[in-house]
Design an enzyme around this catalytic site. Structure first.
Site, PDB file in Angstrom:
ATOM      1  N   ASP A 162      -6.099  85.647  39.999  1.00  0.00           N
ATOM      2  CA  ASP A 162      -5.823  86.589  41.130  1.00  0.00           C
ATOM      3  C   ASP A 162      -4.713  87.510  41.097  1.00  0.00           C
ATOM      4  OD1 ASP A 162      -7.610  84.240  41.874  1.00  0.00           O
ATOM      5  OD2 ASP A 162      -7.603  84.356  43.882  1.00  0.00           O
ATOM      6  N   LYS A 219     -22.145  84.240  41.435  1.00  0.00           N
ATOM      7  CA  LYS A 219     -21.207  84.113  42.432  1.00  0.00           C
ATOM      8  C   LYS A 219     -20.527  85.433  42.873  1.00  0.00           C
ATOM      9  CE  LYS A 219     -17.154  81.255  43.992  1.00  0.00           C
ATOM     10  NZ  LYS A 219     -16.011  80.321  43.413  1.00  0.00           N
ATOM     11  N   GLU A 261     -18.731  81.481  38.533  1.00  0.00           N
ATOM     12  CA  GLU A 261     -18.457  79.974  38.358  1.00  0.00           C
ATOM     13  C   GLU A 261     -19.510  79.383  38.381  1.00  0.00           C
ATOM     14  OE1 GLU A 261     -15.267  79.118  40.804  1.00  0.00           O
ATOM     15  OE2 GLU A 261     -13.557  79.508  39.484  1.00  0.00           O
TER      16      GLU A 261
END
Ligand code: BGC
Length: 722
Positions: free
Chosen positions: A322, A575, A463
């Site tokens: 991130d 996801k 994921e």
């Protein structure tokens, strides 16, 4: 609508956890959750510290919460005026983005409690609050304040051996269990009424009880100052905390607030995006940048930003990709020194990445998926707990999410491209890139019946599909990293051969350099222009069903969608942005048509179960000229913390908190997406793609030491210096 603040009226106990995040204040050194002055561990009040970690037993290692020096609870004639215990006739809570303050205003029958709180943007160790108490009845008032050491922890306790000092300045000292790091909190108070004060130490902290006779209609101001130091800040944290509190007492609240607000104003001057046409979006964008500034570790120069900021201990206070992919872009365009500091964290934690690669039998640098101090891997092999059996589930994020090293190398390269500054490469950035490239060399496989080089058994950004082969995103990141390692050696061979020769020699890199040249062009996949790119080998053969179908198969809403028997694992439902993220990060590789085809294929198959997903979809929609398709993702990304959105559970694990990556994503969508800002070789260009809801955007960027203001409208763009 005030686009610089957010207020919630009324009290609802169900909002306690979300409001702790929504109304968070912080300064990068610490975050103070948006809780009431009188709240404690039950309501998740917390002073979350950056970069200080502890492990209790075999529970997860997580960041440490400091004792709370701004605790204050009022009783009138023996009745406790605490929200949640006494019924308020009115209540509101506000966070002011421009000024960086939290305030509350609560009316009880006996008194009105107003307070304003800051975590100083000018002095990293300092917190202060001003309580304004207006009495509605005559009576005996007792304000209990002090330092509460009985604090909220997820996997604690982390502080042991508490010792206390009473006096004008209260002091609480303790040490962490694992690494014996001292943590010290001091507190000083000023009360505007003639009063008696008793002090006492209990098993939950050190307190002062300030008692006075209150008269109906009278207003009494009480100011609290608190300072936090730990052993990470140098010797004698207790003395330093006490001294800072004394200093704050003599400077006074107004003076501290003035310095704090001036520091915030400077941050806004360098970064505020003026969005015209939609106040709600403007406020959400301000909130996003506010959260980023509140958690940016400006005090340190070598720390990065945890995935849930400083809103608590979720995600183990760890640094993920991130930071490099979603937060770094904001800072490299607005505050390059800070961007450099974030990357310095990766230089300093390179030894941890080298250790991790060696642990798995590879060479080079395999960065932790969840990085804690010194590059310690915070990610466990069991990152999810099954909601049915309550057993830990084996997840492979730690060992297979190898795109992390390439993501980091990508950010180092972007720093160089945007700033033109090679100093960070000299400081260790070059070594990071070379070691990451070396890791991919040693992790890649070559088939005996062909030339293809493959990355097998990996996890991409999505994921929900673990242990796949040739994830396009991962292969592309790895190939880019290898090619940048080569480019870097060439740049230095021209500009500073002595430096690169010494580095290659130190790393014994000659053979690897030769291997890189042959290997990286062979790394699959080779993208076919105009095609939908298969996310990984065999993805297209998975069940192609709708998101609703998959959601409908859930037996429990907290059930985890990934791993072996997760509802998404055997389907094409993903996801978060994966191929789409690749097209966003490597726009030069794909035509707009290819970007659009892939977007249209993957977007309906994406759960957006990660707050990182919306931004990538919005950026790419702008790329192919459909900012209208980006709008919904923009609003989602920008307002995630105001709306209290995002997932709160992964299986049985609480994962709530603020969402820095979405906050950074909101800025990226506005500036890199809607405005189409691009900086290359010091040159700024913009290609406006404003959605109909926005009439104009105006924002600063800092490029090569100069600040520019860019204005973007539907008719074009302009830039001015200063
Ligand atoms: C996402 C990761 C992300 C992490 C921290 C996970 O849910 O899948 O991509 O790095 O959260 O934000």
């Amino acid at each position: 609508m005030d686009i610089w603040s957010y207020t919630q009226n009324g009290y609802n106990a169900d909002d306690t956890v979300t409001n702790g995040n929504r109304f968070l204040i912080g300064n990068g050194y610490m975050g103070y959750r948006g809780t009431m002055d009188e709240w404690g561990r039950g309501e998740m009040a917390a002073v979350n510290l950056a970069g200080v970690y502890d492990q209790n037993g075999d529970q997860w290692r997580e960041p440490v919460n400091a004792p709370n020096g701004l605790f204050a609870k009022l009783s009138v004639n023996g009745e406790e005026l605490s929200l949640g215990k006494a019924e308020p006739s009115a209540h509101s809570q506000t966070v002011h983005f421009r000024r960086g303050t939290h305030s509350r205003d609560t009316e009880f029958a006996a008194a009105r409690i107003q307070s304003e709180r800051i975590v100083s943007a000018a002095e990293p160790h300092l917190l202060a609050s001003r309580l304004t108490l207006t009495f509605k009845t005559d009576g005996r008032a007792e304000l209990t304040t002090g330092i509460v050491t009985d604090i909220w922890d997820i996997n604690g306790p982390h502080l042991f051996g508490h010792s206390y000092q009473t006096g004008a300045v209260l002091l609480a000292e303790a040490r962490t269990g694992e690494l014996d790091i001292p943590v010290a909190v001091a507190q000083a108070a000023q009360c505007g009424a003639a009063h008696d004060e008793k002090q006492e130490v209990t098993d939950t902290g050190v307190y002062r009880r300030i008692c006075f006779d209150a008269k109906a209609g009278e207003t009494v101001a009480v100011t609290l100052f608190s300072a936090v130091f730990t052993g990470m800040d140098g010797p004698e944290p207790g003395k330093r905390a006490a001294a800072l509190c004394e200093q704050a007492l003599s400077d006074g609240y107004e003076c501290l607030v003035a310095a704090h607000e001036a520091a915030w104003e400077k941050l806004w001057q360098n970064s505020a995006v003026e969005l015209s046409g939609c106040d709600e979006a403007a406020r959400a964008l301000n909130a996003s940048l506010y959260h980023l500034h509140s958690i940016a570790p400006r005090h340190a120069g070598n720390l990065s930003i945890p995935a849930r900021g400083l809103s608590g201990q979720t995600y183990k206070g760890a640094i993920f990709w991130d930071s490099e992919v979603f937060l770094f872009p904001v800072f490299v365009h607005t505050e390059p020194e800070l961007a450099k500091a974030l990357l310095r964290y990766r230089i300093e934690t390179l030894p941890g990445a080298l250790r991790k690669a060696a642990e798995y039998g590879f060479r080079g640098a395999f960065y932790p998926w969840e990085s804690q101090e010194g590059g310690a891997e915070g990610c466990t092999n069991y990152n999810v707990t099954d909601v049915f059996t309550h057993r830990p589930v084996r997840t492979y994020f730690r060992d297979r999410q190898i795109h992390i090293s390439g993501d980091i190398a990508y950010a180092f390269w972007r720093y160089y491209e945007i700033t033109g500054d090679l100093s960070l490469m000299r400081e260790g950035g070059a070594e990071v890139i070379l070691q990451c490239a070396r890791f991919y060399l040693s992790r890649a496989h070559r088939r005996v019946d062909g030339d293809d080089v493959e990355l097998l058994d990996v996890i991409g950004p999505d994921e929900y599909h673990e242990r796949v082969n040739n994830n396009a995103f991962t292969n592309q990141m790895a190939a880019h990293c290898m090619s940048r390692a080569l480019a870097l050696t060439e740049i230095f061979a021209e500009s500073d051969p002595a430096f690169i020769d010494a580095l290659l020699q130190k790393l014994d890199y000659k053979d690897d350099l030769a291997r890189l040249k042959t290997v990286y062009p062979l790394l699959r996949p080779v993208f076919a222009e105009g095609e939908v790119i298969e996310q990984f080998d065999g993805y297209f053969a998975l069940e192609d069903c709708s998101l609703e179908t998959v959601r409908g198969r859930l037996l429990d809403e907290r059930e985890y969608w990934g791993t072996n028997h997760g509802v998404a694992a055997h389907t094409q439902i993903i996801k978060q942005a994966d191929v789409v993220a690749m097209t966003a990060l490597f726009p030069a590789l794909f035509s707009d048509e290819t970007v659009e085809r892939n977007w249209r294929y993957y977007e309906p198959r994406t759960e957006h179960g990660s707050s990182l997903s919306a931004c990538m979809h919005a950026l790419t929609a702008c790329c192919f000229g459909r900012p209208d398709l980006a709008w919904e993702h923009f609003i989602k990304s920008a307002s995630i913390d105001l709306a209290g959105g995002g997932k709160h559970w992964a299986g049985e694990i609480y994962i709530g908190g603020t969402h820095p990556a979405a906050n950074g994503g909101a800025w990226m969508i506005a500036v890199l997406g809607f405005a189409g800002l691009s900086v290359r070789d010091g040159e700024i260009t913009a290609s406006p793609r404003l959605p109909p809801q926005i009439t104009s955007l105006r924002f600063p960027v800092t490029v090569r030491g100069k600040r520019y203001r860019i204005t973007v409208t539907h008719d074009g763009w302009s830039r001015e210096e200063g």
